[in-house]
Design a protein around this motif. Structure first.
Motif, PDB file in Angstrom:
ATOM      1  N   PHE B 231      39.470  58.653 148.674  1.00 42.10           N
ATOM      2  CA  PHE B 231      38.037  58.366 148.568  1.00 42.10           C
ATOM      3  C   PHE B 231      37.733  57.693 147.230  1.00 42.10           C
ATOM      4  N   GLN B 232      38.296  58.268 146.150  1.00 40.56           N
ATOM      5  CA  GLN B 232      37.989  57.766 144.819  1.00 40.56           C
ATOM      6  C   GLN B 232      38.624  56.400 144.576  1.00 40.56           C
ATOM      7  N   ALA B 233      39.826  56.192 145.118  1.00 40.43           N
ATOM      8  CA  ALA B 233      40.471  54.878 144.975  1.00 40.43           C
ATOM      9  C   ALA B 233      39.585  53.811 145.621  1.00 40.43           C
ATOM     10  N   VAL B 234      39.045  54.131 146.802  1.00 38.78           N
ATOM     11  CA  VAL B 234      38.148  53.189 147.480  1.00 38.78           C
ATOM     12  C   VAL B 234      36.866  53.006 146.662  1.00 38.78           C
ATOM     13  N   ASP B 235      36.356  54.111 146.120  1.00 35.17           N
ATOM     14  CA  ASP B 235      35.170  54.031 145.268  1.00 35.17           C
ATOM     15  C   ASP B 235      35.418  53.102 144.083  1.00 35.17           C
ATOM     16  N   ASP B 236      36.608  53.199 143.519  1.00 32.51           N
ATOM     17  CA  ASP B 236      36.946  52.355 142.370  1.00 32.51           C
ATOM     18  C   ASP B 236      37.014  50.881 142.766  1.00 32.51           C
ATOM     19  N   LEU B 237      37.486  50.630 143.984  1.00 35.07           N
ATOM     20  CA  LEU B 237      37.498  49.243 144.482  1.00 35.07           C
ATOM     21  C   LEU B 237      36.066  48.753 144.681  1.00 35.07           C
ATOM     22  N   LEU B 238      35.238  49.594 145.313  1.00 37.07           N
ATOM     23  CA  LEU B 238      33.834  49.218 145.559  1.00 37.07           C
ATOM     24  C   LEU B 238      33.069  49.064 144.243  1.00 37.07           C
ATOM     25  N   GLY B 239      33.479  49.828 143.225  1.00 39.59           N
ATOM     26  CA  GLY B 239      32.809  49.760 141.916  1.00 39.59           C
ATOM     27  C   GLY B 239      33.003  48.419 141.232  1.00 39.59           C
ATOM     28  N   ILE B 240      34.020  47.664 141.669  1.00 42.01           N
ATOM     29  CA  ILE B 240      34.222  46.313 141.114  1.00 42.01           C
ATOM     30  C   ILE B 240      33.894  45.242 142.149  1.00 42.01           C
ATOM     31  N   TRP B 241      34.446  45.409 143.362  1.00 33.47           N
ATOM     32  CA  TRP B 241      34.303  44.331 144.349  1.00 33.47           C
ATOM     33  C   TRP B 241      33.348  44.671 145.489  1.00 33.47           C
ATOM     34  N   GLY B 242      32.632  45.794 145.362  1.00 34.07           N
ATOM     35  CA  GLY B 242      31.732  46.201 146.443  1.00 34.07           C
ATOM     36  C   GLY B 242      30.520  45.287 146.559  1.00 34.07           C
ATOM     37  N   ASP B 243      29.927  45.275 147.749  1.00 36.10           N
ATOM     38  CA  ASP B 243      28.709  44.494 147.992  1.00 36.10           C
ATOM     39  C   ASP B 243      27.516  45.290 147.444  1.00 36.10           C
ATOM     40  N   GLN B 276      48.145  41.102 130.244  1.00 35.67           N
ATOM     41  CA  GLN B 276      48.029  40.986 128.785  1.00 35.67           C
ATOM     42  C   GLN B 276      46.684  40.376 128.391  1.00 35.67           C
ATOM     43  N   ARG B 277      46.308  39.317 129.105  1.00 32.24           N
ATOM     44  CA  ARG B 277      45.030  38.638 128.827  1.00 32.24           C
ATOM     45  C   ARG B 277      43.864  39.631 129.053  1.00 32.24           C
ATOM     46  N   LEU B 278      43.953  40.409 130.136  1.00 34.24           N
ATOM     47  CA  LEU B 278      42.929  41.417 130.436  1.00 34.24           C
ATOM     48  C   LEU B 278      42.835  42.428 129.285  1.00 34.24           C
ATOM     49  N   GLY B 279      43.986  42.888 128.826  1.00 32.77           N
ATOM     50  CA  GLY B 279      44.020  43.850 127.726  1.00 32.77           C
ATOM     51  C   GLY B 279      43.334  43.300 126.483  1.00 32.77           C
ATOM     52  N   GLU B 280      43.590  42.032 126.188  1.00 32.09           N
ATOM     53  CA  GLU B 280      42.965  41.409 125.006  1.00 32.09           C
ATOM     54  C   GLU B 280      41.448  41.336 125.169  1.00 32.09           C
ATOM     55  N   LEU B 281      41.030  40.906 126.374  1.00 33.96           N
ATOM     56  CA  LEU B 281      39.579  40.779 126.632  1.00 33.96           C
ATOM     57  C   LEU B 281      38.876  42.133 126.527  1.00 33.96           C
ATOM     58  N   ALA B 300      33.107  38.305 136.262  1.00 39.16           N
ATOM     59  CA  ALA B 300      33.941  37.737 137.337  1.00 39.16           C
ATOM     60  C   ALA B 300      35.324  37.392 136.794  1.00 39.16           C
ATOM     61  N   THR B 301      35.379  36.876 135.568  1.00 39.27           N
ATOM     62  CA  THR B 301      36.663  36.561 134.929  1.00 39.27           C
ATOM     63  C   THR B 301      37.529  37.804 134.807  1.00 39.27           C
ATOM     64  N   ARG B 302      36.904  38.896 134.360  1.00 37.14           N
ATOM     65  CA  ARG B 302      37.660  40.140 134.189  1.00 37.14           C
ATOM     66  C   ARG B 302      38.150  40.673 135.542  1.00 37.14           C
ATOM     67  N   ALA B 303      37.257  40.609 136.535  1.00 38.42           N
ATOM     68  CA  ALA B 303      37.636  41.075 137.870  1.00 38.42           C
ATOM     69  C   ALA B 303      38.804  40.252 138.422  1.00 38.42           C
ATOM     70  N   ILE B 306      42.001  41.352 136.763  1.00 39.83           N
ATOM     71  CA  ILE B 306      42.456  42.641 137.308  1.00 39.83           C
ATOM     72  C   ILE B 306      43.189  42.395 138.628  1.00 39.83           C
ATOM     73  N   GLU B 307      42.598  41.525 139.452  1.00 38.59           N
ATOM     74  CA  GLU B 307      43.199  41.223 140.751  1.00 38.59           C
ATOM     75  C   GLU B 307      44.530  40.500 140.565  1.00 38.59           C
ATOM     76  N   GLU B 308      44.539  39.513 139.654  1.00 33.01           N
ATOM     77  CA  GLU B 308      45.756  38.729 139.413  1.00 33.01           C
ATOM     78  C   GLU B 308      46.886  39.626 138.894  1.00 33.01           C
ATOM     79  N   ALA B 309      46.523  40.604 138.075  1.00 37.71           N
ATOM     80  CA  ALA B 309      47.546  41.510 137.522  1.00 37.71           C
ATOM     81  C   ALA B 309      48.000  42.542 138.553  1.00 37.71           C
ATOM     82  N   GLY B 310      47.361  42.548 139.712  1.00 38.94           N
ATOM     83  CA  GLY B 310      47.795  43.455 140.779  1.00 38.94           C
ATOM     84  C   GLY B 310      47.022  44.766 140.865  1.00 38.94           C
ATOM     85  N   GLY B 311      45.978  44.912 140.064  1.00 32.68           N
ATOM     86  CA  GLY B 311      45.238  46.181 140.041  1.00 32.68           C
ATOM     87  C   GLY B 311      44.499  46.471 141.341  1.00 32.68           C
TER      88      GLY B 311
END
Lengths: 355, 355
Positions: B231-243, B276-281, B300-303, B306-311
Motif C-alpha cells: 500500500f505504502q509503496a503505491v502511495d509513494d508512487l502516487l505521491g510523485i506521479w499520481g494524478d 548522482q545528479r539527483l543526489g546533487e540536486l 519534473a526534472t527531479r521526478a 528518479i525514474e531514470e535512476a530506476g526508483g
C-alpha cells in the motif's frame, strides 16, 4: 526499601515522607524500564521530561514531583489485601498517563517551565512534545495489558475512562480561558476531570489488579476523586499565595496566567464591593495590552481583592470539605487498619502541603 | 446494506467497491456514535476531521478515505468464522487510532491539506488538533475495552502494540527529514511502522474479537503488514506521479515536501549518472532558500531523474513483491474460501489503485 509499618494504625503515626518515598522507590525502576523501550530520540526526550537527564543528556537528579499517585496505587493494592508489588504496574501506568497529559498540556498552554526546568516543547520542540506524549499514553496501556489477565483489562478500562476525563478537563480549561465568567460549579467540574479522575484511578487501579470487585474499586475511586478536588483546591491556593521557592513557580503564578481558578471564581461569585472591583479589574486585564508588564504590586492588588471578597477562605474551606468527603468514603471499604491510616494520612498531607 | 456474496470464491469475482462500501456502511454509525461521546467542542472538531461537517458546522458528505481498514476488520472476523458484525468494534477502534495519528501528524508535519480540505490544526488551531487526537486514541481503547471480554483485552493489546509502532514510525519520519541520506532498509522499516502495523492490526483485530488464537492472529497480521508495505509503496508512487485530481494532492506532492520516500531513496541508492545528479540536486535543494518557489519544471526534472535512476520501477516491483508475500501469508490460515478471495482481491486493489 522503606516499608510501611503495619503498626501505624492511626494517621498521626504515619511517616508520610517514607510512604511517598516507598511509592517512588518501588515504581521508578519499572517506570524507567518502560520508558527505555521507546525508540530514540523519544527515550531521551522522555528521560528529560522525567528529570532523569538534563537538556544536554547528562544524568540528573531532577525533582520528579511529589509522587502521590504511585504511593496511592501501592496502597490501593494493599487495600484489597494484595501485596504492594501488585500495584506497581498500576502506579507506572498512572504516572505515564499523568506525564502524557503534562507534555501535551504544557504545549497547548504555552507553559515554558515545569518543576523549575524548561518544558519539553521549549527544549526539544513541539513535535517531540506531541510524539512523546502519545508514546507515554500508549506505553501506559502496554504496561497494564501485557500482564495478560482479566483484571489487567479491567484496570486498563478504568485508566481509559480517567484519561478521557483528563482530556475533557483540559478541553474545559482551554474553553474557560476565552470566557469572561466561569461558575464555581464549572470550575469544580473541570478540576474534578483534570485532577480528580486520575487520582481516583490511582486509588482503584492497584485494588483492581489485586482482584477487587467493582464496588470496592468504585468506593476507593470516590476517596480518590474527592482527594483530587482537595488537592486541586490547595494547588489553586498555592498558585496565588504559594511561596515561589517551595512551589517552583513565579509569584502570583496563576494570576499571571489569567487562570480562572477556584479562589478567583469564588471571589467573583461572592458579590460585594471587593468582588465587584475584582470583576472590573479582571475584565480590563483581559483586554489590556500591557498585562505582561504588570508589576508585583498590580498582582498583589488583585490577590488582596480575591482575599477580601472571600475567595481564599472559601477555597480553604472547600479543600477541607473535600478532604472530609474523601476520608468518609473510606468507611465504605473493608481494609487493613494500617492501610486506612495511611490513606487518611495522605489526605491530611494533601491539604497541609506547601508545594 | 451491500453484503459480500459467499459465491465470490475467486478474487476476480469480488466486487471491491461493494466490499469497501460494506466496511464503511457497517462501521460508520458506530464510529459516529463513539465520536458523539466527546465533550464539546471536541465532538465538532472530530466531526470536521472525519468530513461529516464543514468548517462552519454544516453537514457535509466529505471524502472519508478509502475505508480499507474497516473492510479488513470485518473480513478478519469472518476469517475466524465469526460474523462480520463481531469485527465492528475493531474496525471502529482501528479507524479511531488511524485518525488520531492523522490529526497529530498533520500538525507535526505542518500539512495544511488532507482529503481536499484544510487540516484540523489549520481550521481549529493546534491545541484542538492535539486534544482531539488524544481523545480519539482514548476512545479507541474505550470502544474495545467496554466489551468487557478477555478477547477485547487481547485486541486492545494488539492495537496498543500497533499504535506504538505507528508512533515509532512517525519519530523515524521526522528524524529522516533532517538527514541527508536514508537507506532503503530504513525507509522500509519506517513505512512498516507507519502503515504496516495498523493494517496488520486491522486484519487481526476482528479475528481476535471472534476468539481466534494468537497464531492465527499473527499469521493474519503478516498478511496485513506486507499489504501495508505494498500500500505504502503505491502511495509513494502516487505521491510523485499520481494524478492530482484523483489523489487530492498537489502535483509532485512528496517532492515538494522533500519526502525521502521509496522511489527517492531507491534512486539515490542505485548509483549511476542519474542517481548522482539527483543526489546533487536534492543536496542543493536542502540548502536552498527559494525551494518553495520552484516551478513545475524543476520538480519534473527531479521526478525524471528518479525514474531514470530506476526508483520508480524499483518501487513498483517492491509493491508487487510485498503483495505476493501478503497473499502467500494467507495460506497459513484456514478460512472460508470467499473470505480468502476477498482478502486477495483487497490486496490486488491496493496495488492497482489510482488514489
Amino acid at each position: 526499601m522503606p516499608s510501611a509499618n503495619p503498626a501505624d494504625d492511626t494517621a498521626a503515626d504515619v511517616d508520610i515522607v517514607a510512604l511517598l518515598e516507598r511509592g517512588r522507590t518501588m515504581s521508578t525502576p519499572v517506570l524507567r524500564a518502560a520508558v527505555d523501550r521507546l525508540a530514540p530520540p523519544m527515550d531521551t526526550v522522555a528521560a528529560y521530561h522525567f528529570g532523569w537527564i538534563d537538556a544536554e543528556g547528562r544524568p540528573s537528579d531532577g525533582d520528579g514531583g511529589k509522587a502521590v499517585r504511585p504511593a496511592l496505587a501501592l496502597l490501593s493494592a494493599e487495600a484489597a489485601g494484595a501485596s504492594p508489588e501488585t500495584g506497581i504496574p498500576g502506579a507506572v501506568a498512572v504516572e505515564l498517563v499523568h506525564n502524557f497529559s503534562l507534555l501535551h498540556d504544557d504545549l497547548m498552554d504555552g507553559d515554558e517551565q515545569r518543576r523549575h526546568r524548561d518544558t519539553v516543547w521549549k527544549v526539544h520542540g513541539p513535535a517531540q512534545a506531541i510524539l512523546v506524549g502519545d508514546a507515554l499514553f500508549a506505553l501506559a496501556n502496554e504496561v497494564l495489558l501485557e500482564l495478560g489477565t482479566v483484571d489487567a483489562g479491567r484496570a486498563t478500562r478504568r485508566l481509559t475512562t480517567a484519561t478521557r476525563k483528563l482530556i475533557d478537563g483540559q478541553a474545559q480549561d482551554i474553553s474557560y480561558e476565552h470566557r469572561e465568567r466561569v461558575t464555581v460549579e464549572e470550575c469544580l467540574e473541570m478540576e474534578g476531570n483534570k485532577t480528580g479522575a486520575l487520582l481516583a484511578c490511582a486509588v482503584s487501579i492497584g485494588a483492581v489488579l489485586g482482584g477487587a470487585d467493582d464496588r470496592t474499586a468504585d468506593t476507593l475511586e470516590a476517596y480518590g476523586y474527592h482527594l483530587g478536588l482537595a488537592f486541586q483546591a490547595v494547588d489553586d491556593l498555592l498558585g496565588i499565595w504559594g511561596d515561589p521557592v517551595a512551589t517552583g513557580k513565579q509569584t502570583w503564578s496563576d494570576l499571571r496566567q489569567r487562570k480562572k481558578s477556584l479562589p478567583v471564581v469564588a471571589a467573583l461569585a461572592a458579590g460585594g464591593p471587593a468582588s465587584q472591583r475584582l470583576g472590573e479589574l479582571l475584565a480590563a486585564d483581559a483586554k489590556s495590552n500591557d498585562f505582561d508588564s504588570f508589576s508585583e504590586e498590580e498582582f498583589a492588588t488583585r490577590a488582596a481583592l480575591i482575599e477580601e471578597a472571600g475567595g481564599r477562605e472559601w477555597t480553604s474551606q472547600e479543600a477541607r470539605r473535600q478532604h472530609a468527603i474523601a476520608v468518609d468514603a473510606l468507611n465504605g471499604v473493608e481494609m487493613p487498619a494500617h492501610v486506612r491510616a495511611q490513606l487518611v494520612a495522605l489526605a491530611d498531607f494533601v491539604v497541609v502541603r506547601k508545594r
